[in-house]
Enzyme design. Structure first.
Site, short mmCIF file in Angstrom:
data_model
loop_
_atom_site.label_atom_id
_atom_site.label_comp_id
_atom_site.label_asym_id
_atom_site.label_seq_id
_atom_site.Cartn_x
_atom_site.Cartn_y
_atom_site.Cartn_z
N HIS A 1 30.60 21.37 62.91
CA HIS A 1 30.66 22.75 63.38
C HIS A 1 32.08 23.26 63.07
O HIS A 1 32.85 23.59 63.97
CB HIS A 1 30.31 22.84 64.86
CG HIS A 1 29.91 24.21 65.34
ND1 HIS A 1 28.73 24.45 66.03
CD2 HIS A 1 30.51 25.42 65.24
CE1 HIS A 1 28.66 25.74 66.33
NE2 HIS A 1 29.73 26.35 65.87
N GLU B 1 20.99 29.19 68.29
CA GLU B 1 21.98 30.02 69.00
C GLU B 1 21.44 31.43 69.11
O GLU B 1 20.88 31.98 68.16
CB GLU B 1 23.32 30.12 68.25
CG GLU B 1 24.19 28.91 68.33
CD GLU B 1 25.49 29.05 67.53
OE1 GLU B 1 26.00 30.19 67.40
OE2 GLU B 1 25.98 28.02 67.06
#
Ligand code: FCB
Length: 444
Positions: free
Chosen positions: A125, A353
């Protein structure tokens, strides 16, 4: 509205549908002394790179508070926790495993298991060890092989305690924001660099998928992309063409190679030096079957022709915006899912998300973030609508478990369903967190 509701027959109301919350290592962990320096540590030191001149040195101090944070997740009643591993916390400079770093994540996994929470691990990430950035970062093909080696070591060390792996989170952001327009680490502004980085990231994904298949046959393996459906700003043909070009260069640039093994036709319009450096066998590696595709959705994108064969993005006037300046456009999520389903043969989808930055105020120990509840309500409904139209969506993760370091915007934007007081590190569940918990607990 302070409740989340969906029709009783909705698939999102069944326990088969996974609900979770998401975070990422650089944004919450802190604990920089116990890992290698990364590209974001360096980027944060560049003048004006981060709006409030902050960094992830302490962030949410999750390195020390992870047990309480997992309690918080468990109390929400969700099924899963999506988090990422900091590469430089688990791999030493010489490429060997960092035992202390591995223990940190193993402890998290053990606690998740104890709480009956499924672990969804993102392997990258955005926090690249700085020594690899110094060697060219994602411009260097070798970085993809270093990623494969890291994935090989860490997946063996974590055994098969991990329900689901994502190789990369949003390669668009690493490549385009980082190497093409330079607003993210490492801050390079160059078309050819952006395209090269994108290809090497996709290659890294493919190499990691091979390792995951071998080391983790019992885990689900896939990748997470951010996508905004692209709309033309007017009915003019030039704007329609601009929106298509933007979609191809920004979003389908990742989805299409992963799902079909080739880049969009827009590749032909790139100058030769900006064409991705494809070697024999790359596209087959990149397009290996996925167990799932993760999608991060926040808003749509509206484009106009810029008069030079390119595109410019404009947020429509008079629309509701989040604190990021992003349009609240739930229909875009349905449109995106339905469109992808028509274009490609898709694996099952997860919304990995979705959420909103809101100006939150802590008043008498409470945060009454009605706008965030509305955002979740309309976007859950949008997922429901897509499922009704035949799209196979299996899960939804709220971004984010808690307020955290929002990259180039530092601590100025709050995305959490939990409020974090950065002075005291006290966590307070917001009204949206209560609504989310109540919704997931009401499933049958
Ligand atoms: C996504 C990132 C995530 C977070 C949200 C707001 O692009 O994956 O880390 O910053 O945006």
């Amino acid at each position: 509205m302070n409740k989340l509701t969906l029709p009783p027959s909705s698939r999102l109301r069944s326990k088969e549908f996974t609900f979770g919350v998401a975070t990422s290592s650089y944004q919450i962990e802190g604990g920089i002394d116990s890992r290698l320096p990364c590209n974001w540590d360096t980027f944060c030191e560049q003048p004006n790179a981060i709006v409030d001149n902050t960094n992830g040195a302490i962030a949410c101090d999750h390195i020390n508070r992870w047990q309480d944070d997992i309690e918080l997740i468990a109390n929400l009643g969700v099924d899963a926790y999506r988090f990422s591993i900091a590469w430089g916390r688990v791999i030493n400079l010489d490429g060997s495993l960092n035992k202390e770093g591995v223990t940190f994540y193993k402890n998290i996994l053990a606690k998740l298991r104890e709480k009956n929470l499924k672990a969804y691990i993102t392997l990258y990430h955005w926090d690249l060890p700085q020594h690899l950035e110094d060697a060219g970062g994602w411009l260097n093909r070798e970085t993809a092989y270093k990623f494969r080696d890291y994935v090989n070591l860490i997946t063996q060390a974590l055994d098969d305690d991990v329900f689901c792996y994502a190789t990369l989170n949003e390669p668009f952001c690493s490549a385009y924001l980082g190497y093409e327009i330079g607003v993210h680490a490492p801050g390079i502004k160059d078309l050819a660099s952006g395209r090269k980085a994108a290809h090497h990231l996709l290659l890294a994904h493919g190499l990691a998928m091979q390792v995951l298949r071998k080391n983790c046959p019992n885990s689900l393996s896939g990748i997470v992309l951010n996508m905004s459906p692209c709309y033309a700003g007017s009915k003019a043909q030039a704007d329609i063409d601009a929106a298509k070009r933007a979609d191809d260069l920004l979003f389908q640039w990742y989805a299409q190679p992963l799902l079909t093994g080739c880049y969009p036709d827009a590749i032909n319009s790139l100058p030769d030096n900006a064409k991705p450096p494809i070697c024999e066998g790359d596209m087959a590696l990149i397009s290996q079957p996925l167990d799932y595709l993760g999608l991060n959705y926040y808003t749509r994108a509206v484009f106009f022709a810029d008069g030079n064969g390119g595109f410019t993005e404009q947020v429509p006037e008079g629309v509701e915006l989040t604190d990021m300046g992003w349009e609240v456009y739930p229909q875009g999520l349905t449109d995106l899912l339905v469109d992808l389903n028509q274009r490609y043969t898709l694996p099952p989808l997860l919304i990995t998300e979705n959420g909103a930055a809101i100006v939150d105020e802590l008043v008498n120990g409470e945060v009454n973030d009605i706008a965030r509840i509305n955002y979740f309500q309309t976007h859950l409904q949008a997922v429901h609508n897509a499922i009704e139209q035949g799209v196979d969506v299996r899960g939804y993760f709220a971004w984010s478990l808690m307020d955290n370091f929002e990259w180039a915007l530092g601590y100025s934007k709050r995305f959490g369903i939990t409020y974090v007081d950065y002075q005291t590190q006290k966590r307070t569940l917001k009204a949206s967190g209560h609504a989310f918990a109540e919704f997931v607990s009401s499933r049958s």
